[in-house]
Enzyme design. Sequence first.
Site, PDB file in Angstrom:
ATOM      1  N   TYR A  88       0.859  -1.192   0.000  1.00  0.00           N
ATOM      2  CA  TYR A  88       0.000   0.000   0.000  1.00  0.00           C
ATOM      3  C   TYR A  88       0.890   1.236   0.000  1.00  0.00           C
ATOM      4  O   TYR A  88       1.875   1.290   0.734  1.00  0.00           O
ATOM      5  CB  TYR A  88      -0.884   0.002   1.248  1.00  0.00           C
ATOM      6  CG  TYR A  88      -1.757   1.239   1.383  1.00  0.00           C
ATOM      7  CD1 TYR A  88      -2.811   1.477   0.507  1.00  0.00           C
ATOM      8  CD2 TYR A  88      -1.527   2.156   2.410  1.00  0.00           C
ATOM      9  CE1 TYR A  88      -3.614   2.605   0.641  1.00  0.00           C
ATOM     10  CE2 TYR A  88      -2.339   3.290   2.547  1.00  0.00           C
ATOM     11  CZ  TYR A  88      -3.378   3.509   1.671  1.00  0.00           C
ATOM     12  OH  TYR A  88      -4.173   4.621   1.804  1.00  0.00           O
ATOM     13  N   ASP A 139       9.271   2.711   0.046  1.00  0.00           N
ATOM     14  CA  ASP A 139       8.221   3.406   0.786  1.00  0.00           C
ATOM     15  C   ASP A 139       8.348   3.007   2.251  1.00  0.00           C
ATOM     16  O   ASP A 139       7.959   1.912   2.647  1.00  0.00           O
ATOM     17  CB  ASP A 139       6.841   3.032   0.233  1.00  0.00           C
ATOM     18  CG  ASP A 139       5.712   3.762   0.954  1.00  0.00           C
ATOM     19  OD1 ASP A 139       6.002   4.467   1.952  1.00  0.00           O
ATOM     20  OD2 ASP A 139       4.555   3.616   0.532  1.00  0.00           O
ATOM     21  N   LYS A 196       4.130   8.904   9.156  1.00  0.00           N
ATOM     22  CA  LYS A 196       3.959   8.270  10.473  1.00  0.00           C
ATOM     23  C   LYS A 196       5.008   8.712  11.516  1.00  0.00           C
ATOM     24  O   LYS A 196       4.908   9.812  12.020  1.00  0.00           O
ATOM     25  CB  LYS A 196       3.856   6.755  10.297  1.00  0.00           C
ATOM     26  CG  LYS A 196       2.643   6.434   9.388  1.00  0.00           C
ATOM     27  CD  LYS A 196       2.205   5.007   9.278  1.00  0.00           C
ATOM     28  CE  LYS A 196       0.895   4.962   8.498  1.00  0.00           C
ATOM     29  NZ  LYS A 196       0.920   4.174   7.285  1.00  0.00           N
TER      30      LYS A 196
END
Length: 435
Positions: free
Chosen positions: A149, A244, A272
């Site tokens: 994702y 990522d 995050k």
Amino acid sequence: MDGKKINTEKSQGLLEKSAKVIPGGVNSPVRAFKSVGGIPRFIKRGGGAYVYDADDNRYLDFCCSWGPLILGHADPDVVAAVQKQVETGMTFGASTELEFELADFIVGHVDPVEKIRFVSSGTEAVMSAIRTARGYTGRDLILKFDGCYHGHSDHLLVKAGSGLATFGQPSSAGVPEAITSQTAVLPLDDEDALEKFFNEHGDKLAAAIIEGIPANNGLLVQRHDFIRLLRALTEKHGALLIFDEVITGFRLGLEGAAAYYGIYPDLVTYGKIIGGGMPVGGFGGRSDIMDVLSPNGPVYQAGTLSGNPVAMAAGLATLKKLADGRIYAELERKNRLFVSELTEKLKDYTFNVAGVASIYWLVFQRDLPRKAENIDPDGISHYNRVHEKILNSGIYLPPSGYEVCFISVAHTEEMLKDAAEIMAGAFRQEAHKWQ
Ligand SMILES: *Cc1c(COP(=O)(O)O)cnc(C)c1O
């Protein structure tokens, strides 16, 4: 534990009111608990390893806001840094020293990152990294992997079809096929598929993007050889490699996946943890690539709140506490303890736990999968059925069996032991005995 009921009246009321003015009552779909059932809890506050809902129930939190809270909720140093900044202004739309300090910290600790730019979410970071890669290479095609994702930007909402490489099937309504036709999808953990794809399309590829360790669709730990081949093939064909690291950045350790594999990507994306709980993203990498960005180069990218001082302060306070590396060793030790405790208690069942650093994933099948298609949907249903029971016992697990769990500095050994006991009890009633 069976049939235990707790009061969720206020959460239920808030959900009903919210659903009238917010689609589904939520600002991100998984929060609606559709996969697991039960009342989605409205959270009133968090402290350390716990969250408290609107009805004052307390939960040991293994979701940790989906990853940012490596120090736990309301860490005093992070709170102090945010308060200090808020008192002197929340945003200026001009540069601040804090942006330099966070950039300098990351560049100083992560070798493959020579320059970095901050944005406001992981989605935005990935979207900008892709545009940068396309601008730098002058190519359009990108490659992603089934089960990874990368946020919800149009060109990455692509599903895998059958066959080795598939192109352009949007995984969401509202995404034009014209956009996703420039995105190829391959299975993880498959060197033959990689070789074949690069032979056919390698010279048209702008970038391949992969999660540091895929952790958004189960925890699909990759073999180093697979990543090594991906690095070799991208290099050979003049395409960029993007890690990522929105989840894995400063979670696997200070240097993230680059140190984990001993492999350097060309670009890295963050989110995050680097925002310490505030909305942040970042993308960085080699200087010559990053310098294609405006105002140095022709690739446009911007943001009203990019590099927001409050977010920078929260991120910096978080990363400074991680800087000496001791926290990582401690987190890893605790996670390993928890994972082995749980696997031992359930060794006679079709159940397993994947664990890396301070991430774990509960999986109701015997073997740990490395690719999305090997995740057993029946196993996911087991998780989804038992979620509410565990929630009612005071443990907040992410509301989908595809999601991973996080432990923070605030999770003590004692809390983890108690949680393993409660979870094992609930799982035993759900899992099949291993024959
Ligand atoms: C969470 C995540 C994103 C998206 O970040 P948002 O801040 O939710 O937009 C992108 N990539 C990975 C690997 C993620 O885990």
